[in-house]
Motif scaffolding. Structure first.
Motif, PDB file in Angstrom:
ATOM      1  N   TYR A 106       0.786  -1.238  -0.125  1.00 34.53           N
ATOM      2  CA  TYR A 106       0.063   0.024   0.098  1.00 34.53           C
ATOM      3  C   TYR A 106       0.795   1.084  -0.040  1.00 34.53           C
ATOM      4  CZ  TYR A 106      -2.854   3.686   1.773  1.00 34.53           C
ATOM      5  OH  TYR A 106      -3.304   4.855   2.177  1.00 34.53           O
ATOM      6  N   PHE A 116      -1.909  11.808   4.149  1.00 31.44           N
ATOM      7  CA  PHE A 116      -2.972  11.768   5.498  1.00 31.44           C
ATOM      8  C   PHE A 116      -2.288  11.014   6.427  1.00 31.44           C
ATOM      9  CE2 PHE A 116      -6.800  12.101   2.395  1.00 31.44           C
ATOM     10  CZ  PHE A 116      -6.589  13.474   2.319  1.00 31.44           C
ATOM     11  N   PHE A 117      -2.720  11.267   7.998  1.00 30.67           N
ATOM     12  CA  PHE A 117      -2.224  10.301   9.033  1.00 30.67           C
ATOM     13  C   PHE A 117      -3.339   9.776   9.857  1.00 30.67           C
ATOM     14  CE2 PHE A 117       2.045  11.220   9.914  1.00 30.67           C
ATOM     15  CZ  PHE A 117       2.562  11.892   8.814  1.00 30.67           C
ATOM     16  N   THR A 118      -3.805   8.409   9.767  1.00 30.23           N
ATOM     17  CA  THR A 118      -4.681   7.733  10.233  1.00 30.23           C
ATOM     18  C   THR A 118      -5.852   8.655  10.527  1.00 30.23           C
ATOM     19  OG1 THR A 118      -3.002   6.414  11.371  1.00 30.23           O
ATOM     20  CG2 THR A 118      -5.009   5.742  11.914  1.00 30.23           C
ATOM     21  N   ARG A 164     -14.188   4.446   7.986  1.00 38.09           N
ATOM     22  CA  ARG A 164     -13.885   3.171   7.441  1.00 38.09           C
ATOM     23  C   ARG A 164     -14.133   2.108   8.224  1.00 38.09           C
ATOM     24  NH1 ARG A 164      -8.532   4.422   4.917  1.00 38.09           N
ATOM     25  NH2 ARG A 164      -8.211   2.306   5.453  1.00 38.09           N
ATOM     26  N   ALA A 216      -8.870   0.202  12.696  1.00 38.67           N
ATOM     27  CA  ALA A 216      -9.041  -0.283  13.851  1.00 38.67           C
ATOM     28  C   ALA A 216      -9.988   0.439  15.002  1.00 38.67           C
ATOM     29  CB  ALA A 216      -7.580  -0.167  14.572  1.00 38.67           C
ATOM     30  N   PHE A 230     -13.522  -0.984  13.967  1.00 40.88           N
ATOM     31  CA  PHE A 230     -13.875  -2.318  14.378  1.00 40.88           C
ATOM     32  C   PHE A 230     -13.367  -2.784  15.796  1.00 40.88           C
ATOM     33  CE2 PHE A 230      -9.800  -3.159  12.137  1.00 40.88           C
ATOM     34  CZ  PHE A 230      -9.012  -4.010  13.053  1.00 40.88           C
ATOM     35  N   ALA A 258      -7.512  -7.676  19.147  1.00 37.20           N
ATOM     36  CA  ALA A 258      -5.831  -7.555  19.131  1.00 37.20           C
ATOM     37  C   ALA A 258      -5.312  -6.377  19.336  1.00 37.20           C
ATOM     38  CB  ALA A 258      -5.664  -8.398  17.950  1.00 37.20           C
ATOM     39  N   ILE A 259      -4.530  -6.223  20.406  1.00 31.65           N
ATOM     40  CA  ILE A 259      -3.698  -4.679  20.230  1.00 31.65           C
ATOM     41  C   ILE A 259      -2.394  -4.954  20.246  1.00 31.65           C
ATOM     42  CG2 ILE A 259      -3.191  -2.735  22.008  1.00 31.65           C
ATOM     43  CD1 ILE A 259      -5.996  -3.352  23.329  1.00 31.65           C
ATOM     44  N   PHE A 260      -1.875  -4.557  19.102  1.00 31.11           N
ATOM     45  CA  PHE A 260      -0.346  -4.707  18.699  1.00 31.11           C
ATOM     46  C   PHE A 260       0.605  -4.325  19.667  1.00 31.11           C
ATOM     47  CE2 PHE A 260      -2.265  -5.069  14.179  1.00 31.11           C
ATOM     48  CZ  PHE A 260      -2.628  -6.706  14.491  1.00 31.11           C
ATOM     49  N   VAL A 287       3.018   0.833  20.282  1.00 32.58           N
ATOM     50  CA  VAL A 287       2.667   1.282  18.916  1.00 32.58           C
ATOM     51  C   VAL A 287       1.676   2.445  18.883  1.00 32.58           C
ATOM     52  CG1 VAL A 287       1.278   0.274  17.146  1.00 32.58           C
ATOM     53  CG2 VAL A 287       2.885  -1.437  18.089  1.00 32.58           C
ATOM     54  N   ARG A 316      -0.217   5.841  16.898  1.00 27.21           N
ATOM     55  CA  ARG A 316      -0.461   6.671  15.788  1.00 27.21           C
ATOM     56  C   ARG A 316      -0.919   8.131  15.860  1.00 27.21           C
ATOM     57  NH1 ARG A 316       1.433   2.980  13.596  1.00 27.21           N
ATOM     58  NH2 ARG A 316       0.662   1.759  12.111  1.00 27.21           N
ATOM     59  N   PHE A 353      -3.317   9.765  15.290  1.00 26.06           N
ATOM     60  CA  PHE A 353      -4.771  10.112  14.723  1.00 26.06           C
ATOM     61  C   PHE A 353      -5.231  11.335  14.597  1.00 26.06           C
ATOM     62  CE2 PHE A 353      -4.285   6.177  17.305  1.00 26.06           C
ATOM     63  CZ  PHE A 353      -4.790   5.229  16.671  1.00 26.06           C
ATOM     64  N   LEU A 357       3.262  -7.129  17.399  1.00 28.52           N
ATOM     65  CA  LEU A 357       2.899  -6.549  15.883  1.00 28.52           C
ATOM     66  C   LEU A 357       3.268  -7.434  14.930  1.00 28.52           C
ATOM     67  CD1 LEU A 357       2.203  -3.715  14.729  1.00 28.52           C
ATOM     68  CD2 LEU A 357       4.561  -3.151  14.531  1.00 28.52           C
ATOM     69  N   ASP A 371       2.423  -3.037   8.792  1.00 29.57           N
ATOM     70  CA  ASP A 371       2.104  -1.921  10.103  1.00 29.57           C
ATOM     71  C   ASP A 371       3.750  -1.392  10.416  1.00 29.57           C
ATOM     72  OD1 ASP A 371      -0.310  -1.521  10.577  1.00 29.57           O
ATOM     73  OD2 ASP A 371      -0.820  -3.145  11.723  1.00 29.57           O
TER      74      ASP A 371
HETATM   75  O1  LIG Z   1      -1.925   6.961   8.052  1.00 25.29           O
HETATM   76  C1  LIG Z   1      -2.264   6.461   7.021  1.00 25.29           C
HETATM   77  O2  LIG Z   1      -1.717   6.773   5.806  1.00 25.29           O
HETATM   78  C2  LIG Z   1      -3.046   5.099   6.859  1.00 25.29           C
HETATM   79  O3  LIG Z   1      -3.891   5.183   8.089  1.00 25.29           O
HETATM   80  C3  LIG Z   1      -4.415   3.988   8.389  1.00 25.29           C
HETATM   81  O4  LIG Z   1      -3.619   2.964   8.434  1.00 25.29           O
HETATM   82  P1  LIG Z   1      -3.257   2.661  10.146  1.00 25.29           P
HETATM   83  O5  LIG Z   1      -2.589   3.689  10.595  1.00 25.29           O
HETATM   84  O6  LIG Z   1      -2.604   1.436   9.970  1.00 25.29           O
HETATM   85  O7  LIG Z   1      -4.786   2.644  10.544  1.00 25.29           O
HETATM   86  P2  LIG Z   1      -5.438   1.550  11.454  1.00 25.29           P
HETATM   87  O8  LIG Z   1      -5.362   0.009  10.392  1.00 25.29           O
HETATM   88  O9  LIG Z   1      -6.905   1.826  11.820  1.00 25.29           O
HETATM   89  O10 LIG Z   1      -4.322   1.008  12.638  1.00 25.29           O
HETATM   90  C4  LIG Z   1      -4.213   1.992  13.757  1.00 25.29           C
HETATM   91  C5  LIG Z   1      -3.421   1.208  14.581  1.00 25.29           C
HETATM   92  O11 LIG Z   1      -3.941   0.107  15.163  1.00 25.29           O
HETATM   93  C6  LIG Z   1      -2.875  -1.094  15.235  1.00 25.29           C
HETATM   94  N1  LIG Z   1      -3.937  -2.177  15.237  1.00 25.29           N
HETATM   95  C7  LIG Z   1      -4.678  -2.477  14.209  1.00 25.29           C
HETATM   96  C8  LIG Z   1      -5.323  -3.491  13.909  1.00 25.29           C
HETATM   97  C9  LIG Z   1      -5.543  -4.450  14.950  1.00 25.29           C
HETATM   98  O12 LIG Z   1      -6.202  -5.499  14.904  1.00 25.29           O
HETATM   99  N2  LIG Z   1      -4.800  -4.082  15.964  1.00 25.29           N
HETATM  100  C10 LIG Z   1      -3.952  -2.893  16.343  1.00 25.29           C
HETATM  101  O13 LIG Z   1      -3.500  -2.881  17.261  1.00 25.29           O
HETATM  102  C11 LIG Z   1      -2.174  -0.773  14.228  1.00 25.29           C
HETATM  103  O14 LIG Z   1      -0.967  -1.541  14.264  1.00 25.29           O
HETATM  104  C12 LIG Z   1      -2.139   0.721  14.042  1.00 25.29           C
HETATM  105  O15 LIG Z   1      -0.846   1.087  14.914  1.00 25.29           O
HETATM  106  C13 LIG Z   1      -5.256   3.638   7.192  1.00 25.29           C
HETATM  107  O16 LIG Z   1      -5.983   2.433   7.246  1.00 25.29           O
HETATM  108  C14 LIG Z   1      -4.700   3.658   5.704  1.00 25.29           C
HETATM  109  O17 LIG Z   1      -5.552   3.724   4.572  1.00 25.29           O
HETATM  110  C15 LIG Z   1      -3.892   5.362   5.595  1.00 25.29           C
HETATM  111  O18 LIG Z   1      -3.293   5.377   4.549  1.00 25.29           O
END
Ligand SMILES: O=C(O)[C@H]1O[C@H](OP(=O)(O)OP(=O)(O)OC[C@H]2O[C@@H](n3ccc(=O)[nH]c3=O)[C@H](O)[C@@H]2O)[C@H](O)[C@@H](O)[C@@H]1O
Length: 438
Positions: A250, A277-279, A286, A290, A293, A305-307, A315, A317, A319, A387, A392
């Protein structure tokens, strides 16, 4: 007779015993009778095909470029005078100095919010979206209904459909394109790599090909991603930091998009602005993300599941709340300079920019869960996991000083306040018995 047991295993090698019935010499009258029957049926079949085509509506029925990555291949209907009228009406700005914006991915999360904000302030907006089934399409349909109420029409089609894009520019001379159509999601790229190439690379190139050749060329603002920073460890992430170590396909396709943007700017004079874009989170978000859901699973009493990184590393973000992102998008559109090419040729240097749009305050995922627990008044069943190696990265943190200076971008919503609005929306949206939460 051909019995199932005697059927050869190689397709196409079935012995056609029945066919000899038509072609044996001694068949006589039976042979003629069968031939006549075959002729009658052939005519009937041809007539049916003819009737089908004659009864087809005036608008062109275009099959989208075959997408090998999707289970459901889609047909899109577009064209015809009523359709053109809707396109024109939706794209008409309230005043002569308003923008005329084509928003791709308009039924998506960011697309819906940006389209609605543009329309509300008086710009002309036309959406395009392929309504794919990466996540529940009924949510996309609900967003579409919302936009329809504000006067935004979403054309159903794929950005890979060159004829459709050309038609849209023929009907409306768009001044700007807000390109948000993409295959999103970091982890899904391991399951379905083709869909990322199809949307984020082929689709983007197709859009740029059309934009470079129309007169006037529009200015383009498009969604890149914080994921381009990949394995970069220097924080906060600045636009000047290295982005040549993507951790997922991606991220690699978004980085490729930035390079492709450079090429079209360089050769054709297209004005291009990429937004990392940052999360992004918030109402109408969507379901594959994370925060979304987790909310669903916490309410259902399901484990989440918390990574965490190696040695219990956090871990986190950066947000970013949707309303802040919308302001950044509008700021980018408003400051976008005109493209300089015409007749498919560059006439002078054109603007090329990339901005971080983040919140500048990373929050650990475990803290995100604690906020959700408080807002939902339900304790989460936490399963702390290492993780996984699925694309990720451990940490994101935006330096936004460039966007602040150039776009007047200034995020104002912290995670607690933003999630409060999300949870309110979520409970309201899914409490309406009609919308099932899978
Ligand atoms: O910043 C971005 O550019 C990206 O942000 C998100 O990606 P992500 O930050 O991975 O967002 P999530 O999938 O919502 O995950 C958020 C956090 O939760 C964690 N996570 C995810 C899933 C899970 O089951 N458990 C868990 O701890 C991930 O490792 C991450 O740290 C979007 O899904 C991407 O499309 C976007 O491009």
């Amino acid at each position: 007779m051909l019995h199932i047991d005697s059927a050869p295993s190689t397709p196409g090698k079935v012995k056609m015993e029945k066919s000899s019935y038509f072609f044996t010499r001694g068949g006589g009258a039976r042979w003629h009778y069968s031939l006549a029957k075959l002729t009658v049926w052939s005519f009937a079949f041809l007539a049916l095909i003819l009737i089908f085509f004659l009864r087809s509506p005036a608008p062109s029925t275009i099959t989208s470029a075959a997408d090998p990555s999707r289970r459901s291949l889609r047909n899109y209907n577009w064209g015809g005078s009523a359709w053109e009228k809707r396109v024109r009406a939706s794209a008409r700005a309230r005043s002569s100095n308003g923008l005329t914006v084509l928003v791709t991915g308009a039924a998506g999360f960011v697309g819906t919010h940006v389209s609605s904000a543009l329309k509300r302030r008086g710009d002309g907006v036309l959406g395009i979206d392929n309504f794919n089934d990466y996540y529940d399409p009924s949510l996309k349909r609900a967003r579409q209904a919302l936009l329809e109420r504000t006067g935004v029409f979403i054309v159903e089609g794929d950005i890979n459909d060159e004829a459709l894009l050309r038609k849209l520019f023929e009907v409306v001379p768009f001044t700007h394109v807000m390109h948000l159509a993409a295959q999103a999601g970091v982890r899904y790229a391991m399951e379905n790599p083709g869909s990322y190439v199809h949307s984020n690379i082929a689709g983007f190139v197709n859009l740029l090909e059309v934009c470079k050749s129309v007169n006037p060329q529009p200015a383009i603002v498009w969604a890149s991603s914080s994921s381009v920073y990949g394995l970069n460890t220097k924080v906060p992430f600045s636009e000047k930091d290295r982005t040549d170590q993507p951790a997922s396909l991606y991220a690699a396709t978004k980085k490729a998009g930035e390079e492709i943007a450079h090429t079209y700017n360089h050769i054709y004079g297209l004005s291009l602005t990429g937004l990392r874009f940052f999360t992004v989170y918030g109402p109408w978000g969507r379901p594959d993300m994370a925060y979304f859901f987790f909310t669903k699973d916490i309410l259902k009493g399901k484990q989440i599941a918390i990574f965490e990184a190696a040695n219990h590393g956090t871990v986190a973000r950066d947000f970013t709340y949707i309303d802040d992102i919308v302001k950044g998008c509008l700021g980018a559109l408003d400051t976008a300079e005109k493209s300089t090419g015409s007749g498919g040729k560059k006439r002078g240097p054109a603007q090329l920019r990339v901005f971080n749009l983040g919140n500048t305050s990373p929050v650990p995922v475990s803290e995100l869960v604690s906020i959700l627990e408080r807002l939902l008044k339900v304790k989460a069943k936490r399963n702390i996991m290492k993780l996984p190696r699925n694309g990720d990265v451990q940490y994101t943190h935006a330096n936004i000083s460039y966007a602040q200076r150039e776009l007047g971008y200034k995020p104002t919503t912290d995670l607690q306040s933003g999630l409060k609005k999300f949870v309110r929306w979520y409970l309201n949206y899914y409490s309406d018995g009609k919308k099932a939460v899978e």
